[in-house]
Scaffold this motif. Structure first.
Motif, mmCIF file in Angstrom:
data_model
loop_
_atom_site.group_PDB
_atom_site.id
_atom_site.type_symbol
_atom_site.label_atom_id
_atom_site.label_comp_id
_atom_site.label_asym_id
_atom_site.label_seq_id
_atom_site.Cartn_x
_atom_site.Cartn_y
_atom_site.Cartn_z
ATOM 1 N N GLN A 198 15.932 -5.818 -5.997
ATOM 2 C CA GLN A 198 15.268 -5.773 -7.314
ATOM 3 C C GLN A 198 16.276 -5.375 -8.385
ATOM 4 O O GLN A 198 17.422 -5.055 -8.099
ATOM 5 C CB GLN A 198 14.051 -4.843 -7.332
ATOM 6 C CG GLN A 198 14.222 -3.454 -6.746
ATOM 7 C CD GLN A 198 15.121 -2.490 -7.468
ATOM 8 O OE1 GLN A 198 16.071 -1.923 -6.893
ATOM 9 N NE2 GLN A 198 14.837 -2.278 -8.750
ATOM 10 N N GLY A 201 14.168 -10.824 -5.462
ATOM 11 C CA GLY A 201 13.574 -9.883 -6.415
ATOM 12 C C GLY A 201 14.494 -9.484 -7.555
ATOM 13 O O GLY A 201 14.073 -8.813 -8.497
ATOM 14 N N THR A 240 6.540 -12.997 -14.065
ATOM 15 C CA THR A 240 5.112 -12.796 -13.769
ATOM 16 C C THR A 240 4.241 -13.695 -14.643
ATOM 17 O O THR A 240 3.135 -14.052 -14.274
ATOM 18 C CB THR A 240 4.696 -11.319 -13.959
ATOM 19 O OG1 THR A 240 5.107 -10.897 -15.253
ATOM 20 C CG2 THR A 240 5.327 -10.426 -12.910
ATOM 21 N N GLU A 265 15.167 -15.194 2.139
ATOM 22 C CA GLU A 265 14.215 -14.643 3.112
ATOM 23 C C GLU A 265 14.483 -15.221 4.502
ATOM 24 O O GLU A 265 14.395 -14.516 5.516
ATOM 25 C CB GLU A 265 12.764 -14.875 2.658
ATOM 26 C CG GLU A 265 12.258 -16.320 2.623
ATOM 27 C CD GLU A 265 12.778 -17.143 1.434
ATOM 28 O OE1 GLU A 265 13.721 -16.707 0.752
ATOM 29 O OE2 GLU A 265 12.242 -18.247 1.196
ATOM 30 N N SER A 298 10.616 -3.568 -12.630
ATOM 31 C CA SER A 298 10.557 -4.014 -11.229
ATOM 32 C C SER A 298 10.015 -2.927 -10.322
ATOM 33 O O SER A 298 9.859 -1.772 -10.735
ATOM 34 C CB SER A 298 11.947 -4.455 -10.759
ATOM 35 O OG SER A 298 12.827 -3.350 -10.689
ATOM 36 N N ASN A 299 9.745 -3.301 -9.075
ATOM 37 C CA ASN A 299 9.283 -2.357 -8.063
ATOM 38 C C ASN A 299 10.494 -1.721 -7.412
ATOM 39 O O ASN A 299 11.137 -2.311 -6.548
ATOM 40 C CB ASN A 299 8.436 -3.073 -6.999
ATOM 41 C CG ASN A 299 7.166 -3.637 -7.590
ATOM 42 O OD1 ASN A 299 7.030 -4.847 -7.766
ATOM 43 N ND2 ASN A 299 6.242 -2.770 -7.949
ATOM 44 N N GLY A 301 9.232 -2.607 -2.730
ATOM 45 C CA GLY A 301 9.986 -3.683 -3.377
ATOM 46 C C GLY A 301 10.889 -4.426 -2.404
ATOM 47 O O GLY A 301 11.247 -5.588 -2.646
ATOM 48 N N CYS A 306 10.010 -5.369 0.525
ATOM 49 C CA CYS A 306 9.167 -6.400 1.154
ATOM 50 C C CYS A 306 9.054 -7.617 0.247
ATOM 51 O O CYS A 306 9.269 -8.749 0.678
ATOM 52 C CB CYS A 306 7.785 -5.829 1.453
ATOM 53 S SG CYS A 306 7.858 -4.423 2.578
ATOM 54 N N THR A 307 8.752 -7.375 -1.038
ATOM 55 C CA THR A 307 8.585 -8.508 -1.947
ATOM 56 C C THR A 307 9.930 -9.059 -2.429
ATOM 57 O O THR A 307 10.053 -10.256 -2.682
ATOM 58 C CB THR A 307 7.751 -8.095 -3.179
ATOM 59 O OG1 THR A 307 8.349 -6.931 -3.749
ATOM 60 C CG2 THR A 307 6.319 -7.782 -2.794
ATOM 61 N N GLY A 321 11.557 -10.502 1.072
ATOM 62 C CA GLY A 321 10.736 -11.264 2.010
ATOM 63 C C GLY A 321 10.722 -10.649 3.396
ATOM 64 O O GLY A 321 10.806 -11.345 4.407
#
Ligand code: GDP
Ligand code: IMO
Ligand code: MG
Length: 421
Positions: A35, A72, A142, A204, A240-241, A246, A248-249, A252
């Motif tokens: 991220q 990310g 987003t 990913e 961002s996360n 974060g 994970c997203t 991936g």
């Protein structure tokens, strides 16, 4: 199958993530950013040299490491190309060692302009953004308007670029913000061209291929937990996360594939930019921390706000990230203090709280516990046994409060100035 280990900041960024990732890289085959973008400034010191990385993962200087810029991340081709050129000048084969996700979003020159326009419009209540275009780039992501690294290779990339730029120019007119993006745009397209030498990957899939081959992977966080878009000191956060979720997203990776979570904190606390900071010091002690700690931003050069360690906020970050091991940085900066304070609770109006509340704003009064300082130079300590008792007591208190062991202690900026327990 192996799991992905994570290094992330537990405060407001600049905890020393770059140094720690560089130190840990010999144990890993792959280092991946998940991220953030060029708002990050991660400093590495070794062999008498200093490097500051913004987008490139901090494993890049270690032979045998593969470095991935994950989906990310948001990428400014100008900043990334400059960074790559600097690293290549040291003789490193960047094309072999760096892969970029096709899904990572691009920061356009007009994103930077929008960042500046938004901050100017906010006036006194500005976020204190790094002005790298981070917020506007994530908004387009987003908002489903963004351009991605993979788009660079599409035949209609220029049309897509122009359409998004036009939308931004319209927004800039609403702000009544005059800006000339032409010069930066030329550099931007040069940057885009130079990135074409690199392999744009489905990161990913790459990450999962590595995991399937039992390779070891370390995910490198940027910013810090209290700058997280969901749980940080909103709106004074990044876009961002930054939390472990974060990973994970942003790469991936499934939650069940997360391994060790290394949470990094400074032995005290800093913040750059606006927003609440309960333990901030406005007196000579704060100034001493800034001078001794050389607390000036690695990306913007801004002086960092300094204060005591905030265990209320730290415990919150430990909980939200599922931290399994703590790493304490810049311990040496507290060498010369007679008394060291740690916030163990907050006075919020007429009630006391021991958690990080929604109302975490300037009205919070920290409740401190005092510790005697160690009053000696610990920079040359290389094993935990050698630390003075006062230092060991400070560490033991933090471990007891957080319920997590402090496994690494840093006593200087260099790779070598690190104690692994
Ligand atoms: P990051 O963004 O988390 O990677 O951290 P930064 O690089 O922005 O800021 C950390 C600063 O502290 C850098 O200048 C590092 O070189 C420096 N640093 C890291 N660890 C230590 C330490 O243990 N002691 C001292 N004195 N400096 C450190
Ligand atoms: P590293 O990875 C410290 C802060 C900015 C501002 C807020 C929003 O080096 O720890 P942005 O540009 O993201 O829109 O700014 O977040 N900030 C950081 N502070 N370290 C960072 O990164 C930061 N990245 C952003 O100062 O308050
Ligand atoms: Mg930094």
């Amino acid at each position: 199958m192996k799991k992905v280990d994570v290094v992330l900041g537990l405060q407001w960024g600049d905890e020393g993530k770059g140094k720690v990732v560089d130190v840990l890289t010999p144990n890993y085959d792959v280092i991946a950013r998940f991220q953030g973008g060029p708002n990050a400034g991660h400093s590495l010191h070794f062999g008498g040299k200093k490097f500051v990385l913004h987008t490139v993962p901090s494993g890049i200087f270690r032979d045998g490491s593969m470095n991935i810029i994950g989906n990310g991340v948001v990428v400014d081709p100008v900043i990334l190309a400059e960074e790559i050129a600097q690293i290549e000048a040291t003789g490193i084969d960047m094309v072999a060692r760096l892969k970029i996700s096709k899904r990572a979003h691009l920061i356009l020159p007009t994103h930077r302009a929008l960042d500046a326009a938004s901050e100017a419009a906010k006036g006194k209540s500005k976020i204190g953004s790094t002005l790298k275009g981070i917020g506007p780039a994530y908004m387009d992501k987003t908002g489903r308007n963004g351009l991605r690294v993979g788009d660079i290779l599409l035949p209609d990339f220029m049309e897509r670029y122009q359409a998004l730029k036009d939308k931004h120019l319209f927004q800039l007119r609403q702000y009544d913000y005059q800006v000339d993006v032409d010069a930066y745009e030329q550099e931007w397209f040069r940057g885009v061209e130079s990135l074409k030498r690199f392999e744009f990957v489905d990161s990913e899939m790459l990450v999962h291929d590595y995991l399937a081959k039992d390779a070891t992977i370390l995910a490198e966080g940027a910013q810090g937990s209290l700058l997280d878009i969901e749980f940080g000191t909103y709106p004074f956060v990044t876009s961002s996360n930054t939390l472990c979720a974060g990973v994970c997203t942003g790469l991936g990776v499934a939650p069940t594939r997360i391994g060790e979570v290394y949470g990094i904190f400074k032995a005290y606390c800093t913040r750059v930019g606006s927003g609440p900071f309960p333990t901030e010091l406005f007196d000579s002690t704060g100034e001493t921390l800034r001078q001794v700690g050389n607390e000036f931003g690695a990306t913007t050069g801004r002086p960092r706000r300094c204060g005591w360690l905030d265990l209320v906020a730290l415990k919150y970050a430990v909980m939200m990230n599922g931290v399994t091991a703590l790493i304490m940085m810049k311990s040496d900066i507290l060498n010369d203090f007679d008394t060291i304070k740690v916030a163990v609770g907050y006075q919020l109006g007429d009630k006391q709280v021991d958690y990080f509340p929604y109302e975490a704003d300037d009205s919070i009064v920290p409740i401190y516990r005092e510790f005697p300082g160690w009053n000696c130079d610990i920079c040359n300590v290389r094993s935990f046994d050698e630390f003075p008792q006062q230092f060991k007591d400070y560490v033991a208190f933090i471990e007891a409060e957080c319920g997590v062991p402090v496994k690494i202690i840093s006593v200087g900026p260099d790779r070598e100035e690190t104690i692994i327990r």
